[in-house]
Design an enzyme around this catalytic site. Structure first.
Site, PDB file in Angstrom:
ATOM      1  N   LYS A  15       0.871  -1.190   0.000  1.00  0.00           N
ATOM      2  CA  LYS A  15       0.000   0.000   0.000  1.00  0.00           C
ATOM      3  C   LYS A  15       0.897   1.225   0.000  1.00  0.00           C
ATOM      4  O   LYS A  15       1.806   1.352   0.823  1.00  0.00           O
ATOM      5  CB  LYS A  15      -0.894  -0.002   1.239  1.00  0.00           C
ATOM      6  CG  LYS A  15      -2.079   0.933   1.131  1.00  0.00           C
ATOM      7  CD  LYS A  15      -3.074   0.464   0.091  1.00  0.00           C
ATOM      8  CE  LYS A  15      -4.353  -0.096   0.680  1.00  0.00           C
ATOM      9  NZ  LYS A  15      -5.204  -0.746  -0.327  1.00  0.00           N
ATOM     10  N   THR A  60      -2.963  -5.676   0.528  1.00  0.00           N
ATOM     11  CA  THR A  60      -2.463  -4.311   0.750  1.00  0.00           C
ATOM     12  C   THR A  60      -3.332  -3.606   1.788  1.00  0.00           C
ATOM     13  O   THR A  60      -2.848  -2.771   2.546  1.00  0.00           O
ATOM     14  CB  THR A  60      -2.415  -3.502  -0.563  1.00  0.00           C
ATOM     15  OG1 THR A  60      -3.732  -3.253  -1.023  1.00  0.00           O
ATOM     16  CG2 THR A  60      -1.611  -4.222  -1.633  1.00  0.00           C
ATOM     17  N   ARG A 178     -12.628  17.273  17.440  1.00  0.00           N
ATOM     18  CA  ARG A 178     -12.062  16.754  16.196  1.00  0.00           C
ATOM     19  C   ARG A 178     -10.769  17.503  15.895  1.00  0.00           C
ATOM     20  O   ARG A 178     -10.482  18.540  16.490  1.00  0.00           O
ATOM     21  CB  ARG A 178     -13.049  16.930  15.038  1.00  0.00           C
ATOM     22  CG  ARG A 178     -13.300  18.390  14.685  1.00  0.00           C
ATOM     23  CD  ARG A 178     -14.113  18.575  13.402  1.00  0.00           C
ATOM     24  NE  ARG A 178     -14.276  19.998  13.107  1.00  0.00           N
ATOM     25  CZ  ARG A 178     -14.851  20.482  12.026  1.00  0.00           C
ATOM     26  NH1 ARG A 178     -15.357  19.664  11.127  1.00  0.00           N
ATOM     27  NH2 ARG A 178     -14.948  21.788  11.821  1.00  0.00           N
ATOM     28  N   GLN A 222     -16.007  27.643   9.138  1.00  0.00           N
ATOM     29  CA  GLN A 222     -16.567  28.929   8.734  1.00  0.00           C
ATOM     30  C   GLN A 222     -16.405  29.961   9.856  1.00  0.00           C
ATOM     31  O   GLN A 222     -16.044  31.128   9.612  1.00  0.00           O
ATOM     32  CB  GLN A 222     -18.075  28.770   8.420  1.00  0.00           C
ATOM     33  CG  GLN A 222     -18.373  28.047   7.107  1.00  0.00           C
ATOM     34  CD  GLN A 222     -18.546  26.542   7.252  1.00  0.00           C
ATOM     35  OE1 GLN A 222     -17.884  25.917   8.098  1.00  0.00           O
ATOM     36  NE2 GLN A 222     -19.379  25.956   6.419  1.00  0.00           N
ATOM     37  N   HIS A 250      -9.604  17.029   6.057  1.00  0.00           N
ATOM     38  CA  HIS A 250     -10.263  16.103   6.979  1.00  0.00           C
ATOM     39  C   HIS A 250      -9.284  15.077   7.550  1.00  0.00           C
ATOM     40  O   HIS A 250      -8.476  14.506   6.819  1.00  0.00           O
ATOM     41  CB  HIS A 250     -11.398  15.364   6.268  1.00  0.00           C
ATOM     42  CG  HIS A 250     -12.420  16.276   5.666  1.00  0.00           C
ATOM     43  ND1 HIS A 250     -13.185  17.128   6.431  1.00  0.00           N
ATOM     44  CD2 HIS A 250     -12.789  16.490   4.386  1.00  0.00           C
ATOM     45  CE1 HIS A 250     -14.003  17.801   5.637  1.00  0.00           C
ATOM     46  NE2 HIS A 250     -13.771  17.452   4.391  1.00  0.00           N
TER      47      HIS A 250
HETATM   48  O1  LIG Z   1     -16.210  23.125   9.722  1.00  0.00           O
HETATM   49  C1  LIG Z   1     -16.945  22.471   8.947  1.00  0.00           C
HETATM   50  N1  LIG Z   1     -17.822  23.119   8.160  1.00  0.00           N
HETATM   51  C2  LIG Z   1     -18.645  22.450   7.288  1.00  0.00           C
HETATM   52  O2  LIG Z   1     -19.457  23.088   6.547  1.00  0.00           O
HETATM   53  C3  LIG Z   1     -18.556  21.052   7.253  1.00  0.00           C
HETATM   54  N2  LIG Z   1     -19.201  20.101   6.535  1.00  0.00           N
HETATM   55  C4  LIG Z   1     -18.678  18.906   6.895  1.00  0.00           C
HETATM   56  O3  LIG Z   1     -19.017  17.792   6.402  1.00  0.00           O
HETATM   57  N3  LIG Z   1     -17.719  19.074   7.853  1.00  0.00           N
HETATM   58  C5  LIG Z   1     -17.626  20.409   8.094  1.00  0.00           C
HETATM   59  N4  LIG Z   1     -16.837  21.128   8.927  1.00  0.00           N
END
Ligand SMILES: O=c1[nH]c(=O)c2[nH]c(=O)[nH]c2[nH]1
Length: 301
Positions: A15, A60, A178, A222, A250
């Protein structure tokens, strides 16, 4: 074997580019280890190639899972130590594996400085951002835009995301803790082309944005980027507006339960795509806009 028979030559498989982020959070001062790992095995795999017999093939996918499980069980410490331990497992524990190659790239993170102190859980990817400047003129008018790109930052806690609408296509779990990571591209427009002290002002604005990223307890990316723009407008009257474009890089918690391991927010898969793309302009209410300044700046709303 008759001369001219077709035979299998050298081969290896595994992998590639397993993106692994390990957060060590045994105290409030978190540590981050960020690796891109490639694992490949060599050995007795002829029957797989020639007749499709997979009985010797360590999948893998299994190799990838092992990378994550080993990060959790053994820690990383150093890439040399980690890759050696990983390789020894495959070579010693599978009779058909004679050897292999294990390679990684390590991405270094510095702590963001806040009031001169290194932050506990907010990090800046090593290597400077790229400073960007754009001057536009139209006859006597001059507009100066300044900004930066490729400024990768991460918080290992202090970020939540919940309360969003759910429909039949929603699978995302709500979270109150997170990883928040992004690569900031920022542009701001100065009110004058004749300010002086451009370098000092640039550095102060950049630092303020990073400190704000570190300091805001985030309920959404945001909210974080709006706070970064607002802080600049509040402290720098010579800035008319700020535009930010931030991919949400992510980090998915790896499910280690199938291997009998807990994963208390420590071992993550750092996905590179798809990514959320969060963009906003932060401006002063009622202030005149300057479309000429932005006319040729691509990719911003
Ligand atoms: O900070 C985030 N804003 C989003 O609009 C969003 N959408 C998502 O799936 N994760 C997140 N995280």
């Amino acid at each position: 074997m008759a001369h001219g028979d077709i035979v299998l030559g050298p081969n290896q498989y595994g992998k590639a580019e397993v993106r692994l982020v390990r957060v060590t959070r045994d105290t409030d001062v978190h540590r981050v280890e960020d690796l891109n790992v490639t694992t490949q095995l060599r050995g007795d795999f002829t029957d797989c190639h020639t007749v499709g017999d997979n009985s010797h093939v360590v999948a893998t996918d299994t190799q990838k899972n092992t990378v994550y499980a080993y990060a959790r069980e053994h820690g990383i410490g150093s890439p040399e130590q980690f890759l050696t331990t990983l390789g020894r497992h495959f070579v010693d524990d599978f009779a058909q594996v004679a050897g292999g190659r294990w390679e990684s790239q390590l991405y270094a993170w510095d702590r963001i400085g806040v009031d001169g102190e290194p932050h506990d859980h907010a990090f800046l990817r090593e290597g400077r951002e790229v400073r960007t400047t754009l001057v536009q003129m139209d006859g006597p008018d001059t507009w100066v835009l300044a900004g930066f790109t490729d400024c990768t930052v991460m918080k290992t806690t202090g970020s939540e995301f919940h309360g969003f609408p759910r429909d039949r296509y929603t699978t995302l779990a709500e979270t109150d803790d997170r990883i928040l990571a992004t690569s900031v591209t920022a542009w701001w427009r100065y009110t004058s082309a004749d300010l002086g002290d451009w370098n000092e002002r640039y550095a102060a604005i950049r630092d303020l944005m990073l400190e704000t990223f570190a300091g805001v307890h985030s309920l959404a990316l945001q909210q974080t980027i709006f706070a970064m723009g607002r802080a600049v407008l509040e402290q720098f009257p010579e800035v008319a507006e700020v535009k930010l474009s931030c991919p949400n890089k992510h980090h998915f918690l790896v499910d280690l339960a199938p291997f009998g391991l807990k994963n208390p927010n420590e071992v993550f898969f750092a996905a590179d795509r798809p990514y959320g793309l969060i963009e906003a302009t932060v401006q002063r209410e009622g202030a005149p806009e300057a479309p000429q300044a932005w006319a040729t700046v691509a990719g911003f709303c």
